[in-house]
Structures are given as C-alpha cells and as structure tokens.
Design a protein around this motif. Structure first.
Motif, PDB file in Angstrom:
ATOM      1  N   VAL A   1     -23.089  15.507 109.149  1.00  0.00           N
ATOM      2  CA  VAL A   1     -23.903  14.385 108.682  1.00  0.00           C
ATOM      3  C   VAL A   1     -23.287  13.055 109.101  1.00  0.00           C
TER       4      VAL A   1
ATOM      5  N   LEU B   1     -29.269  12.580 110.694  1.00  0.00           N
ATOM      6  CA  LEU B   1     -29.021  13.324 109.466  1.00  0.00           C
ATOM      7  C   LEU B   1     -28.438  12.466 108.351  1.00  0.00           C
TER       8      LEU B   1
ATOM      9  N   ASN C   1     -27.627  10.000 105.415  1.00  0.00           N
ATOM     10  CA  ASN C   1     -28.399   9.428 104.307  1.00  0.00           C
ATOM     11  C   ASN C   1     -28.277   7.921 104.341  1.00  0.00           C
TER      12      ASN C   1
ATOM     13  N   CYS D   1     -39.104  11.425 107.316  1.00  0.00           N
ATOM     14  CA  CYS D   1     -37.651  11.395 107.453  1.00  0.00           C
ATOM     15  C   CYS D   1     -37.065  12.807 107.298  1.00  0.00           C
ATOM     16  N   GLN D   2     -37.593  13.557 106.344  1.00  0.00           N
ATOM     17  CA  GLN D   2     -37.118  14.929 106.131  1.00  0.00           C
ATOM     18  C   GLN D   2     -37.443  15.807 107.334  1.00  0.00           C
TER      19      GLN D   2
ATOM     20  N   LYS E   1     -35.072  15.325 110.081  1.00  0.00           N
ATOM     21  CA  LYS E   1     -33.789  15.985 109.829  1.00  0.00           C
ATOM     22  C   LYS E   1     -33.890  17.483 110.115  1.00  0.00           C
TER      23      LYS E   1
ATOM     24  N   ARG F   1     -33.873  18.093 113.765  1.00  0.00           N
ATOM     25  CA  ARG F   1     -32.539  17.914 114.340  1.00  0.00           C
ATOM     26  C   ARG F   1     -31.656  19.134 114.042  1.00  0.00           C
TER      27      ARG F   1
ATOM     28  N   TYR G   1     -29.380  21.636 102.730  1.00  0.00           N
ATOM     29  CA  TYR G   1     -30.213  20.547 102.255  1.00  0.00           C
ATOM     30  C   TYR G   1     -29.892  20.169 100.821  1.00  0.00           C
TER      31      TYR G   1
ATOM     32  N   LEU H   1     -28.503  16.428 101.400  1.00  0.00           N
ATOM     33  CA  LEU H   1     -29.469  15.373 101.703  1.00  0.00           C
ATOM     34  C   LEU H   1     -30.185  14.841 100.477  1.00  0.00           C
TER      35      LEU H   1
END
Lengths: 674, 676
Positions: free
Chosen positions: A55, A61, A63, A78-79, A82, A85, A106, A110
C-alpha cells in the motif's frame, strides 16, 4: 491566560508529541507477542506487514483522507480501481487463493467496504457448499478469477431473518427443462443483498422450488442477471441500488425483480437436493450442513468485533493522552490529559477489557469451527449444535457491545471525533449493520437460548454438561452460595469473579427455565410474548460467563509474564464491569449483600489506576500504521491539531470561498436588494 | 407456502394498511389534548399547523426524499433557497420576530439543519444580552434583517468546553483606538462554529482582551469577516469549512485564523465590561447574566430530546405495527407483528415513557426559564443557580438517553431503518452532536453535581435544603427498614415508585458524599481523579428522580381534562419508573429498600404495564402529528406503506441513473471478459 502546552505532534515535521512519547516509555511487556496474538500468529502478522508495504508504494492503493469527502459513486470507483490494481499485481495470490487474499487484505487495509466482498464470502461459500462436484468445478474457478461476479440473494423486501418466509418462485418447466424465476409480489422483491445493485452479474437466488404444482420449499439457484459482454441487465430482471444508508455507503446493496427469467435446470444447486428431468424432487445428503454457511459468516463477524474496538481505541486513546482540557492538575499550569480523568479511563479501559475478552473467545470459537467442519466432512455433527449456540449468542452480544463501544469512543473525542477526518464516524457507520444483518440480534439470542434450556432439561435426566456449560452441573449449589468477600483483594480474585458471573447466569437460567416449564401457554407465546425478555437476559448472562471462561482459559498460551499480568487485570476489569452493570440476580440469590457495592467500586478504581500507565502500550499493540488508519487525531505522532487543520482546509467545500446558492439567494438580502 | 399478508399501505393509492387502521381504532382518549401538550401548547401547535400548510403549498419549501441523497453542497444550496423563499413570504414573521418564528420553524419542519440557526439563536442572543443599549440599537435590527449574518466563535482547535482556555487575542492599540485580533498559535484557530465556514459575514469572537500589556480575560468582540458586497473574506482572515462529519452535514461548521485584523474599540460588547480610550478596563453590571445565553441553548436541546425521540418512535412504531416477521400467531397463518414481540415492546414502551417524561420536565423548565428572563430585566437573578443545575443535568442525561434511543429504534427497524429513506439515519446523525456540544455531557454532569453537594451539605448540618432537593432529606433514614412486597399492585403505586427512585438517588448521593468527606486529597483530585466516576451515577439518579417528579406532579398540575389520557400518563409514569428500577437497582438492594423477591414482582409489574400500554401505542405515539410531508419516511408514513414507497425511492436513487457504475466498464469488465 495562555496555557502552557507540551509539544504536540506533527506528521509533516515527523515530530512525536511529547505526551505520547512519555506514555510509550511505560511499555513493560513483550508488545510483539500481543501484536502477533491479535493478528492470529506470527505468520499472519508478517503477511499484514507485507500488505502495508504494498500500500505504501502503490499510489492507487494508498488510503487518502479525501476518501471521507467522496460521494458514494466516487468511493465505489475508487474501490474498483484498487481491485483492478490488485488483480494486475498478483491475481493468483489475491483472487485465486482467496482464503488468505483479497478479502482479508481489504478488510485489514483499506477504507470502506470492499467491492466484491459478498462474491468472495457468501456467494463463494454457496457454490462451495451447496453445488455438487460438477457444478463446483465449473463455477468456482470462474468466480475466483472474477469471470463470474456473484451476490447472495436471500433477503426480500418482506422477509429478512426469516428464510422460511421467502416468496420468490422457481417453477420447473419440464417442456423446456428450465426453471422460471419470478417475483410474484411486491414483498418478494429481492432487497438488500450486497454487490447486487451494480457490481454482480450472477445471483445465488433463494426461491421456492415449485415442480409439478408442488412447493418443495426454499432452494438455491444460480441465476445470471447481466449480459457479460455489455454488462446490461438481462431481459426479465429489473435491478438497481437501493439508495443511501446510515453507513456502508460504498456497498451497492441492491434489489432485483424477476419476471419469467429462465435458467437451465442444471443451475439449481444440487448437493443437497435434486430435480430430475421429469421434475421429481428429492433431498440428498445431510441437510444440517446447510447451517455451516451461516456459521462461517457469524464466526467471521465475531472475530472482527475485537479488531473493530481496537481500531477505535487506538485513535481514542492516543487522542486522550495528547489532548488536554481544563486546568485541574495540582501544582502546575498544565491542563489535564483526557485520559487522566477517571471518567475517561472508565470509558476506555473496560472497552479494552471487552475487546480482549472477545479476542480470546474468538480464538476459541475459530478452533471449534475448524473442529466442527472437520467433523462434518466425516458426517460427525456432534458439536454443530454447540457451535450454532455459541456463534448466535456471541454474534448478538459482541456486535452490540462493539457498535456501542465505537460510538462511545467517537463521542468521547468530542468534536474531533465527530469529524470524518478522525476515521471514527466511518468506523461506526460501516460497523453499524453488524447488529442487524446476518440474523437480527434479538433473534440470535433466542436461538442461543435453546441449547441452554436443553442442557438444563438434560441435567434433570442425569446428563452432565460439559465445557462452557459445566457450571450448570452445579446450578443448585451456585444459587445457594453466599459471597465471603470482605476486602478489595477478595473481590479482585479471579475465583470470586468467576463464581459471581456463574451465579448470575445460573440464577437467570434457573428462573427462566422454571418459568418456561411452569407456564401453560404455547411454546410460541412463551418464547415471543410471555418470557421473551427473560430469555434475552438469560442468554446474555450465559454468554458473558462463557466469554469469561474462554478468556481465563486462553491465557495459558501467553508467555510474557508482564503481559499475562496485564491480561489478568483486563480479565478482572471485564468481570467487575459486568458485575457493576448487571447484578440484581446476585442480590436476589443472596450471593451479594450490603457492602459489596463499595468493594466493587474500590476494586474498579484500583484496576483503572493500575492499568492507566499501560493503556498506550497495550492499545498500540494493534500496530495499525498511519497509512491504514488515516486519522487526523489518532495517528502515531500524536498530531491532533496540525493535520486536522490541514485536512479541514483541503475539504471539498473550500474549493471556492463561497458556496453555491449563496450569491443567488442570500447576498441580495444582505445588500438590501430584496 | 405463500404468506398471507394483510393489506399493506400505499401512499400512491391512498390506502392505509389494515394493521395500522386496526391499531388506530384503539384510540380511547382526547388525542388532540396530548398533541397540544407534546407541541408545547395549543398556540405552538397552531403555528406549527400553519407552517405545515405553507410548506405543503410552496414548491420550493416542499420536502422531498431526494434530500437524503444530496451532497453537502446540494443540501446547503437547497436550504438557502428555502431561506430566501421564507424571507420573501414573510420576513417580519420568520426573521425578525424570532421567538415564535424562523428557528423553531426550521427545527420542526425542514429536513436537515437550518442554515442560519446559529445566527438566529447564539449570535442574536449575544448581541441582545451582551451589547450595551447603543450597540444593540445599532446591530440588532441589522442582524434580524439578515444584513449582518453572524456566528458564535468561541470554540478553538485547542479548547472546547473550557472557555477560560481560549487563546485568541484582542490587543488594544491606543494609537489608532482599535483592537487587533490575532490567532497566536495553531490551537487558537477558531474551529467548529456553525455557519462560520461559508454563510456569515460577522463573527462574535471570544478572545483575551489585552490592554496596556495586561490580559483581562476572555471577552466578546463583534468582528466583520467578510465583505458585504461580494461576501469575500476580508483581509486578515483565513476562513473555511472544516469538512465532512458523522452528521449535521448540512451545516458549514468552520474555522478562522486571524492575522492582525483590526476592529474599532467600539466593537467590544460592552454591557458587562468597558474599555476606555486610554485602554483602562473595567467590569460593570452583574456577570451572572452572562450565563443566560448558554441556558437558552440548553433548554432548546432538552426540548428537542423529547421531540427527537418521539419522532423516531413515530416512524418505528408504525413500522412495527405493520411489519410482520416469523412465528405465526396461534391458530393463524399470519406472521407476528414486530410490536407483538415482548422484546420489541420492552424497547418501545419505555422509550415512549421517557419521551413523555422529558416533555413534562421541559414544560416545567420552560416556565422557570421564562420567569428567570423576566426577572433578569430587573436584575433579579432568582433561580439562576438552580436553573443552571437543572439545565446541565437534564441536557446531559436527556440528550444521551434520546440519542441512544433513536439509535435503538433505527436498529430495531433492521435494514429498513438503516436506509436513509426511513428518515432515521439522518435523525440520529443530526441529533448526535447534542451529546457533545454546548458542554460535553460528562462535564455537564459534574457541573450539575455542585448544587447537589451544596444542598446535601445543608441536610447533613441539619438544615433544610432548597425544595427542589427535598428528597435529599432521605439520606438521614438510610438504610431503610426492610419492606417486603407482597403483590404487583404495590410496585405499581406511584407513591412507592417515587420513594424508590428518591431513595436510589439519596443512597448514591450519600455514597459519594461519604467518600468525598473522608478522602484526603485536593478538591481537584477528588472530583477528577479519585471520585469522578461516583459523581456521574449520582447526578444521573438525581435527574431521573426529579424527572419522575415533574412527570408525576405534572399529570395533575397541567390541567388535563381527559381522564383516559391521565390514565395513560400514569401508566407511562409507572413504566418510566419501573424501567429505571430494572436497569439500575444496586443501591436499593444495598440500602435494604429492595430485598430478595423484589425482582420478580418488578418484572411482573413491568410486563403487566407493557401489556396494558400495547394497544394504545399507536394512538399515543401518533399524537405527535407530524404529517408525511414533513416526516418524509419510507416506513413511518401515515399510510403504513412500508414496502411500496421504499421500493419506489430505491428505484429512483442516484446510483440508478445508469445501469452500471462509473469505472466498472473501464476497470472490471475487461477482467470479466478475459481481456486482462
């Protein structure tokens, strides 16, 4: 008068607040041992650290606090970025080998709710457990590679916790060898399933199987709902998101309405039942396995509860050792740290004790779950009932306490905790469904009570209770006992506390079971109308006792003596808090008598004082790094002001100096033009 | 098996659900009498009805469920449109005659938060109470006519509840006869004031007055922060919104940083202090009057505690009377109504009792407050101390109980309550700040403790306490002689319940006082560190008792005409007390008031009451006549339409404007189609 304030922290300048630094110096135990325990072992924790590194180096990734300002659409996008990716980085590790991958990843790392969470839990478990071997081989690899994205379509507008009330129909058409799926009424609309509204293209639909005019009850069907090339809904399905919520906003909880949607007969999940070409229905295998799906979800919910309290506590406790308010320290102009108020410690320390108790209980439950599942594979169902009992009771009690705990921590941070930047509002809002979904908590406690009643009835027939229940063997002895505690030390002894919690539970169990047996009303009336509140209270007391039992027994695996000492104090604090909250039965049974209140009060204060210096070292054992936490007041620097102000300045409403609508509507009034 | 459902409601087809209709038939009392009471009097209720009519007839003012989906910007813009419309309709009534107008109007009727609520209350009160006559003459009409839009800038990043910790400085510059406002540290940043971020052009700034090198403590200053013409921030201030929150998102809580901002000396509010041309400072008048500004805010929060809880109940009870789940009733294929589960009634029955108890308490409180305000004009401070005690204690206890109750009600509606369409999430989230702002609830309880300690000390010295604290005389008789209860009817007597609650409070007060008097430590240590956790339950038990007393006495003293209504009140009063005694009774066992066997009788009494009240839940709860146009709830509307509207609103929601979601086709579809 200007206040002299110790150096507060600064993320920007990499300065740790002096107050926080001081607190960390009190560390007197092996913090890593606790950390690894909290993360289920060294290996898991190492994995967690690996993810954190990922991250930190992957901008997509990472936050970011702007997350808190995003609309639902933006959060979801946005999710998805991620997820994409992660798929690119290592699809095998994060998607194909799901068990240790995507979801855990997750969940731990996240912000927000993961896009394919239901696909990888409920939907996948359905295919795994309810599909026969051929179906499983065909669908499972697709699902894990995101070629098939599914949701678990059980709940309807009219029926939630009550599965038997489902109205959706799956009617077998033997002319075409297909099932026809329909939503015959308004209330049969599938409503609530996560991932249903926007993300999934398949649903595992629970519907009444009707064949040759006969209703064979609720069965699972795999139903394709979208075209895979265009992702448009198929003809025969109307679907969408159900709207904004209290929390869980990045999840597309959805609705679906079926109108003569046809699926091959093959798509009926047929490990436990089958419909042949002629439409004859038969059950096969042991239907008890059907439980196991719900059980896994509940065990996961229970395991998550202590983590959720810890997340909140890490923020709250750090804030409370740096934030000072009111000049109430003697001999200094310094204001008092929030955590040096006894009232504040009385909020936080018991929460820590409960989190730890839940943690030990969760460990016990996971082992039990593994054992039960191994057994089930060999057709041994002996402990399934126990697991069902514990998981319903713990789910109800723990999620409720956890939700309230997060709320309390948020409130105790005042305005700072009310701001989304603190991370606390979202923790609370996203945790909020836990008490009501996957079985409403009131219903869960009623289910939990069954094994208690059964056990007590068994005792009368000479059947001995075991493990968690063994205290009930002495049920009559317990309710006759009188406490001999005369000093604070007596009250703090683990034996005393265990007895008190056992007596409390035994008293409620005995009185409730007697009432249930005495009453001439129907079972239905007794359980729902006459004694419903007694049943809830009994189940709760039993859960609190068995939680103590799990906590106490679990301590044997701890190696560091100082750590064990702290945990023992938390065990005591857990018990004393319980005994202060609910003690009526103990007075009624005669175990408590006049004067005990004062002893409990003093014991409580003594524990709060003993634990106070170790709050930061214990709470920080959860080791959630700042990149994950994304909190303006709970970061590792004790930066409670600078970052808060920075983030405030950058917020959405500050993109222009005034706000939309002001110049048109209000300025003319100010300028006297209206 | 198909389920047999009674006809559910439909707003669209104007059909009321059968289940709800049946419940309404149980009405056996004068509902309007109760309605007038819960709205704070007949006149208030008439006002309210009139506002409702305007709202229903005006498209701009109309509420719409889309509001629940709005972004913060959209919510604020929407409410500004409403403000403008109100100003056009009747600026005198809604903006100039505040007492019965604008603020209350918004409070009851709009979704979301009134954009100028702080302006109309805190800011205007400051001008009204803290300015001298000349200042008031100059500013008050400007404020009331919306020429001057102000916020109340007390809280800083570093200090909230603790006013003496304010760090902002206001330094007198003799040369120019001006005061220079500065934010000397990061923690001195004004942070949180509502309406500061975007909507106001003035701020009532609390700052340390420094003159001739001497700090004279915190004083209020009127500071212009934005230009009248274009609303741009003036030179010397940095200003903005502080970000998204748990709730209250329609409010632009803001921050401001001052950098050598100059204001005329005359902008220091000088009713209670003065700074002359030479910079000499002097205090004048009675400083006690300063309290009155805070008092009003608290009285409103206490008032809203009852109203907010009742609102949630209106939604929840209607839902629970129509929603059926599980367990068929005996001899019937119908599922059971949620409200027919004892567990559900055990939540809702007591909540109704608390909501009504709070209503009785606030009815008395408003009378006391009015009397105080009338006295202040003549420098009569009469019951100021008592009122301060009551408002701190009630604010703390009531807002916490109501917040928790609203949360419980939301949860008890399951998924339906979790959806914003139900109106419960925004109610909870917008109610949430009440427990921490205007004085944190823990701090409030400590403040309320002072007058209890003062009065109990009198009792200990053999003197009479203030009549409000008469129950403290009980401490002399503790422990009480064992009194064995023999029947349920005994615990249902109001006299018995009164004594039980009073004894509980007295025991806790004595428990604390004994420790307080025997502990050897400084006052500070005792109150904050050694005995702090004993103070809170003591004050709470005291508040719960005096609330009971308002309730019990109020049933007789408010001139209610309908006997059946009084009967319901008495039952609710009993339920309030029994629920209290079920939740917290340790003290009563300790002092011998409760003995073995009491539990069973209390529990039977409680169950009996729940059963008696059950048929009247809908008629009682619906006395809070909030029309659907104001409630805007998918599950709590007057038709008992709990499904159709919910689905309609779901279908119309924002995410359904396209069949997929932004990003999906670009990011995930290639994976699904094996192109990645």
């Amino acid at each position: 008068m200007s206040n002299s304030v110790p150096r507060t922290g600064s993320i920007k300048n990499k300065i740790v607040a002096s107050d926080l630094e001081e607190e960390r110096k009190n560390l007197n135990f092996d913090q890593m041992e606790l950390t690894e325990f909290l993360y289920y072992g060294k290996e898991n924790y190492a994995k967690y650290q690996g993810w954190i590194k990922l991250v930190e180096k992957e901008p997509i990734l990472a936050n970011h606090h702007s997350w808190y300002d995003m609309t639902r659409e933006e959060q979801m996008e946005c999710q998805l970025q991620k997820s994409r990716r992660m798929y690119e980085i290592d699809r095998k590790e994060y998607f194909h080998d799901v068990e240790n991958g995507f979801i855990a990843w997750y969940n731990a790392i996240l912000k927000g709710v993961y896009s394919f969470g239901l696909n990888f839990t409920m939907f996948m478990t359905c295919i795994e457990s309810l599909a026969d071997d051929e179906q499983r081989n065909q669908w499972l690899p697709k699902l894990k590679d995101l070629k098939m994205i599914g949701c678990y379509a059980q709940t309807e507008l009219g029926h939630g916790s009550n599965v038997a009330g489902i109205e959706t129909t799956a009617t077998y058409d033997n002319t075409t060898d297909e099932f026809v799926i329909n939503s015959p009424t308004l209330t049969s609309t599938k409503f609530w399933p996560g991932d249903m509204g926007k993300i999934s293209c398949y649903s595992c639909v629970y519907a009444r199987l009707i064949s040759n005019g006969k209703d064979h009850g609720v069965q699972p069907f795999l139903v394709q709902t979208r075209d895979l090339a265009t992702y448009e809904p198929l003809p025969g399905v109307e679907m969408g998101d159900i709207g904004p919520k209290f929390g869980y906003q990045s999840k597309d909880n959805g609705y679906q309405i079926y109108k003569n949607l046809r699926i091959p007969r093959y798509n009926h999940l047929k490990r436990f039942s089958e419909v042949d070409r002629e439409g004859n229905f038969k059950l096969k295998g042991d239907q008890r396995i059907l439980y196991s799906i719900m059980l896994l979800t509940r065990v996961q919910i229970i395991s998550y509860a202590p983590f959720a309290i810890f997340q909140a506590l890490q923020i709250g406790t750090r804030y409370a050792v740096v934030r000072r308010q009111f000049s109430t320290l003697d001999g200094t102009k310094l204001e008092r740290k929030l955590l040096d108020y006894q009232t504040h410690m009385y909020k936080y320390a018991p929460l820590l004790a409960y989190a730890m108790a839940f943690k030990f209980s969760g460990h016990y439950l996971i082992k039990l779950y593994e054992k039960v599942m191994d057994g089930v594979k060999n057709n041994d169902f002996s402990q399934l009932e126990l697991l069902h009992h514990l998981s319903s009771g713990y789910k109800a009690v723990y999620t409720k306490i956890t939700y309230d705990a997060i709320d309390d921590v948020r409130q105790s941070c005042g305005g700072a905790g009310f701001l989304q930047w603190s991370a606390l509002p979202q923790y609370q809002q996203d945790y909020a469904p836990n008490p009501t979904f996957e079985g409403d908590n009131t219903v869960m406690l009623q289910q939990c009570s069954r094994l208690i009643v059964k056990t007590v009835k068994g005792l009368a027939k000479g059947k001995k209770a075991e493990g968690n229940f063994s205290y009930l063997n002495n049920i009559l002895g317990l309710i006759e006992m009188k406490s001999t505690a005369k000093t604070v030390e007596d009250v703090l002894s683990v034996e005393f506390l265990e007895t008190a919690l056992a007596v409390r539970s035994a008293f409620k169990v005995k009185s409730t079971v007697e009432d249930l047996m005495k009453s001439k009303a129907s079972e239905n009336q007794k359980a729902n109308s006459e004694f419903a509140i007694d049943i809830i209270s009994m189940s709760t007391a039993h859960v609190m006792y068995t939680t103590f039992y799990n906590f106490k027994n679990g301590l044997s695996i701890i190696k560091c003596n100082s750590l064990k000492n702290h945990l023992n104090n938390l065990l005591r604090l857990y018990s004393i808090s319980e005994l202060i909250k609910d003690n009526q039965c103990l007075y009624e049974s005669g175990f408590f008598s006049s004067g005990i209140m004062n002893l409990l009060n003093q014991a409580l204060k003594q524990l709060l004082k003993t634990l106070r210096p170790f709050m930061i070292p214990i709470v920080e054992a959860i080791q959630i790094p700042d990149v994950i936490l994304t909190s303006s007041i709970g970061n590792s620097y004790g930066d409670i002001y600078e970052t808060q102000l920075e983030w405030a300045k950058s917020s959405r409403l500050n993109k222009s100096t005034t706000i939309r609508g002001f110049k048109e509507n209000i300025l003319p009034i100010v300028n006297g033009k209206l | 098996m198909q389920n047999i459902l009674p006809k559910t409601g439909s707003i669209k087809d104007k059909v009321v659900a059968e289940d709800l209709l049946a419940e309404r038939k149980n009405l056996n009392f004068d509902q309007l009498e109760l309605t007038n009471f819960v709205f704070g009097g007949e006149e208030n209720y008439k006002n309210y009805q009139e506002w409702t009519k305007i709202l229903e007839s005006d498209p701009i003012l109309h509420n719409h469920h889309e509001f629940y989906e709005f972004t913060r910007e959209e919510q604020i813009e929407h409410n500004l449109q409403k403000v403008k419309r109100m100003y056009e309709i009747d600026k005198k009534k809604y903006f100039q005659d505040y007492s019965e107008g604008y603020f209350q109007w918004y409070y009851y009727i709009f979704k979301g938060i009134s954009p100028y609520g702080l302006h109309s209350t805190m800011f205007v009160s400051c001008i009204d109470c803290l300015s001298d006559d000349e200042q008031r003459a100059k500013w008050l009409h400007m404020a009331k006519d919306f020429k001057m839009l102000g916020c109340y800038a007390q809280t800083e990043l570093g200090h909230g509840s603790n006013v003496t910790g304010v760090e902002t400085t206001a330094t007198f510059d003799k040369q120019t006869d001006e005061i220079i406002i500065n934010t000397p540290t990061i923690t001195a940043t004004k942070f949180w004031p509502g309406e500061l971020g975007k909507l106001t052009n003035f701020a009532m700034v609390y700052a340390n007055l420094i003159s001739n090198g001497k700090n004279y403590g915190v004083q209020p200053f009127l500071v212009q922060i934005r230009d009248f013409e274009n609303h741009q921030p003036v030179q010397g201030v940095e200003i903005g919104d502080i970000g998204s929150k748990f709730g209250f998102n329609g409010k632009d809580n803001g921050f401001i940083i001052f950098n050598n901002l100059r204001i005329p000396r005359g902008n220091m509010l000088q009713r209670f202090s003065e700074l002359d041309r030479e910079g000499n400072f002097k205090v004048k008048g009675n400083q006690k009057a300063l309290f009155s500004v805070m008092l009003m805010g608290r009285v409103q929060l206490i008032n809203f505690s009852s109203f907010g809880l009742h609102w949630a109940l209106l939604v929840g009870t209607r839902y629970a009377a129509v929603r059926r789940q599980f367990a068929n009733q005996e001899g019937d294929k119908l599922e059971r109504k949620l409200l027919d589960y004892q567990t559900h009634m055990m939540k809702y029955g007591p909540f109704l009792a608390y909501s009504i108890a709070f209503r009785f308490a606030v009815t008395d409180l408003i009378k006391m407050h009015k009397k105080l305000l009338a006295g202040l004009v003549n420098n009569d401070f009469g019951n100021l101390e008592l009122l301060h005690h009551i408002t701190s204690g009630y604010k703390s206890v009531f807002t916490t109980l109501s917040y928790d109750a609203i949360d419980e009600i939301r949860q008890s509606c399951g998924g339906a309550g979790f959806l914003s369409w139900s109106s419960l999430p925004s109610l909870q989230q917008d109610f949430a700040p009440n427990t921490t702002f205007e004085g944190d609830n823990t701090v409030m309880l400590q403040q309320a403790a002072r007058l209890i300690m003062k009065n109990v000390t009198l009792v200990m010295k053999g003197k009479k306490p203030h009549e409000f604290f008469a129950h403290l005389e009980l401490i002399k008789d503790l422990p009480v002689a064992n009194k064995t209860l023999s029947s349920v009817s005994e615990v249902l007597e109001l006299e018995y319940l009164d004594l039980a609650l009073a004894t509980r409070a007295a025991f806790k007060i004595r428990f604390f006082m004994e420790k307080y008097m025997t502990t050897e430590a400084t006052e500070n240590e005792k109150l904050n560190s050694l005995l702090a956790i004993d103070i809170l339950p003591m004050v709470k038990a005291h508040v719960m008792y005096t609330t009971f007393r308002h309730f019990r006495q109020g049933i007789e003293s408010n001139g209610f005409k309908c006997e059946n209504l009084k009967k319901h009140f008495r039952n609710l009063c009993r339920l309030y007390a029994l629920n209290e005694l079920t939740q917290d009774n340790q003290s009563l066992y300790e002092c011998g008031f409760f003995t073995q066997g009491t539990m069973k009788i209390i529990s039977q009494g409680l169950k009996q009451l729940l059963q008696e009240i059950r048929p009247h839940m809908i008629p009682l709860v619906e006395s809070l006549r909030i029309p659907d146009s104001i409630l805007v709830s998918s599950i709590g509307n007057s038709y008992g339409d709990i499904y159709e509207t919910q689905l309609e609103w779901a279908k119309g929601s924002r995410l359904n404007k396209s069949t997929t979601i932004k990003g999906f086709k670009e990011l995930i579809l290639p994976i699904v189609n094996g192109k990645l």
